[in-house]
Scaffold this motif. Structure first.
Motif, PDB file in Angstrom:
ATOM      1  N   VAL A 117      76.737  71.532  85.548  1.00  0.00           N
ATOM      2  CA  VAL A 117      77.546  72.656  87.401  1.00  0.00           C
ATOM      3  C   VAL A 117      77.714  72.039  88.444  1.00  0.00           C
ATOM      4  N   LYS A 118      76.367  72.783  88.834  1.00  0.00           N
ATOM      5  CA  LYS A 118      75.492  73.036  90.522  1.00  0.00           C
ATOM      6  C   LYS A 118      74.540  71.817  90.725  1.00  0.00           C
ATOM      7  N   ALA A 119      74.301  70.708  89.973  1.00  0.00           N
ATOM      8  CA  ALA A 119      73.755  70.110  90.733  1.00  0.00           C
ATOM      9  C   ALA A 119      75.067  69.083  90.508  1.00  0.00           C
ATOM     10  N   ALA A 120      76.090  68.794  90.479  1.00  0.00           N
ATOM     11  CA  ALA A 120      77.518  68.393  90.395  1.00  0.00           C
ATOM     12  C   ALA A 120      78.575  68.948  91.697  1.00  0.00           C
ATOM     13  N   LEU A 124      78.825  66.519  94.405  1.00  0.00           N
ATOM     14  CA  LEU A 124      80.175  66.810  95.362  1.00  0.00           C
ATOM     15  C   LEU A 124      80.157  67.162  96.662  1.00  0.00           C
ATOM     16  N   GLY A 125      79.668  68.651  97.027  1.00  0.00           N
ATOM     17  CA  GLY A 125      79.891  68.185  98.679  1.00  0.00           C
ATOM     18  C   GLY A 125      79.503  67.387  99.461  1.00  0.00           C
ATOM     19  N   ALA A 126      78.392  66.827  98.421  1.00  0.00           N
ATOM     20  CA  ALA A 126      77.752  65.461  99.198  1.00  0.00           C
ATOM     21  C   ALA A 126      78.707  64.638  99.831  1.00  0.00           C
ATOM     22  N   VAL A 193      82.439  61.663  90.045  1.00  0.00           N
ATOM     23  CA  VAL A 193      81.084  61.719  89.844  1.00  0.00           C
ATOM     24  C   VAL A 193      80.377  63.182  89.404  1.00  0.00           C
ATOM     25  N   VAL A 194      81.170  63.971  88.278  1.00  0.00           N
ATOM     26  CA  VAL A 194      80.746  64.966  87.643  1.00  0.00           C
ATOM     27  C   VAL A 194      80.133  63.940  86.256  1.00  0.00           C
ATOM     28  N   VAL A 195      80.793  63.433  85.721  1.00  0.00           N
ATOM     29  CA  VAL A 195      80.304  62.650  85.349  1.00  0.00           C
ATOM     30  C   VAL A 195      79.462  61.502  84.989  1.00  0.00           C
ATOM     31  N   ARG A 196      79.004  61.081  86.532  1.00  0.00           N
ATOM     32  CA  ARG A 196      78.336  60.764  86.705  1.00  0.00           C
ATOM     33  C   ARG A 196      76.830  61.645  86.961  1.00  0.00           C
ATOM     34  N   THR A 197      77.509  62.417  87.446  1.00  0.00           N
ATOM     35  CA  THR A 197      75.921  63.714  87.964  1.00  0.00           C
ATOM     36  C   THR A 197      75.787  64.042  86.168  1.00  0.00           C
ATOM     37  N   ALA A 198      76.912  64.236  85.111  1.00  0.00           N
ATOM     38  CA  ALA A 198      75.601  64.634  83.626  1.00  0.00           C
ATOM     39  C   ALA A 198      74.938  63.214  83.784  1.00  0.00           C
ATOM     40  N   LEU A 199      75.303  62.291  83.487  1.00  0.00           N
ATOM     41  CA  LEU A 199      74.459  61.250  82.553  1.00  0.00           C
ATOM     42  C   LEU A 199      73.359  61.236  83.433  1.00  0.00           C
ATOM     43  N   ALA A 200      72.929  61.390  84.569  1.00  0.00           N
ATOM     44  CA  ALA A 200      71.627  61.238  85.623  1.00  0.00           C
ATOM     45  C   ALA A 200      70.974  63.046  85.809  1.00  0.00           C
ATOM     46  N   LEU A 205      70.519  72.193  88.819  1.00  0.00           N
ATOM     47  CA  LEU A 205      69.915  72.385  89.991  1.00  0.00           C
ATOM     48  C   LEU A 205      69.749  74.266  89.711  1.00  0.00           C
ATOM     49  N   LYS A 206      69.027  75.664  90.354  1.00  0.00           N
ATOM     50  CA  LYS A 206      69.334  76.050  90.792  1.00  0.00           C
ATOM     51  C   LYS A 206      69.943  76.407  91.758  1.00  0.00           C
ATOM     52  N   LEU A 207      70.900  76.879  92.213  1.00  0.00           N
ATOM     53  CA  LEU A 207      71.595  76.739  94.040  1.00  0.00           C
ATOM     54  C   LEU A 207      72.409  78.140  93.289  1.00  0.00           C
ATOM     55  N   ALA A 208      72.329  78.623  94.506  1.00  0.00           N
ATOM     56  CA  ALA A 208      73.684  79.421  94.664  1.00  0.00           C
ATOM     57  C   ALA A 208      75.483  79.498  94.182  1.00  0.00           C
TER      58      ALA A 208
END
Length: 213
Positions: A117-120, A124-126, A193-200, A205-208
């Motif tokens: 979820v953090k990487a996604a 998404l922000g990018a 984007v969520v799917v692509r991020t999960a696949l990759a 990430l450790k993100l606040a």
């Protein structure tokens, strides 16, 4: 195999952007060469999980992203936690309105999403899509399905899954209303984007991205 799900309309609405976005994201991902299935779930306690379990058995996915509508929210909500509680503020599409009932009797109190979820959130922000990590998927049919999904995947830990809430679509918001909405194209892109991020992503990430209330 990737499985995407969305819901039928509920609460008097004539459309549900979660299903429109799920279908659209499936088409985008399929065009990129991925094996994808999209399934519409009924907005009915019990029946929704049965339909999800049938889809899991039929498609045997490696990744599952369920989506639902959270009218009033202004961002794509990456849900972190599913709780073992059905508490309906309004009846579902079959008139059921459980109060303080477990999704799965005797099941764990909660499950965490196994999506990154953090990487996604970062991706998404990018992409310029407003998003947040949400600490509550509510206690209606969305959380019901989220919990049912994670309970089902507990026996197949190699399969990752989770839940994403989308806001109202613009066509659902009356002219002059202050209710938030997002274009359907952004919702569609968000699920992809969520799917692509999960696949990759193998480790999140450790993100606040927590909440103070």
């Amino acid at each position: 195999m990737i499985l995407l799900t969305g819901f039928e309309p509920f609460g008097g609405e004539s459309t549900n952007p979660s299903w429109t976005a799920a279908r659209g994201a499936a088409a985008l991902l399929e065009a990129e060469g991925h094996d994808v299935a999209a399934v519409e779930l009924p907005c009915v306690f019990g029946d929704a999980i049965e339909a999800l379990l049938a889809a899991l058995a039929e498609h045997r996915p490696d990744l599952v992203v369920c989506a639902g509508q959270a009218g009033g929210r202004s961002r794509i909500s990456l849900e972190r936690v599913a709780i073992n509680c059905d508490d309906a503020r309004i009846p579902d599409n079959a008139g059921n309105a459980p109060v303080d009932e477990p999704v799965v009797p005797g099941g764990p109190t909660a499950y965490f999403s196994t999506l990154p979820v953090k990487a996604a959130l970062a991706e998404l922000g990018a992409a310029g899509i407003p998003a947040e990590v949400s600490q509550s998927a509510g206690t209606y049919v969305c959380n019901h399905v989220f919990y049912g999904l994670m309970h089902a995947l507990g026996s197949t830990p190699a399969v990752r899954g989770g839940f994403v809430h989308v806001p109202f679509g613009p066509e659902q918001v009356p002219a002059g209303s202050t209710l938030a909405s997002l274009p359907l194209e952004q919702m569609t892109q968000a699920l992809a984007v969520v799917v692509r991020t999960a696949l990759a992503t193998t480790a999140d990430l450790k993100l606040a991205a927590g909440a103070t209330h």
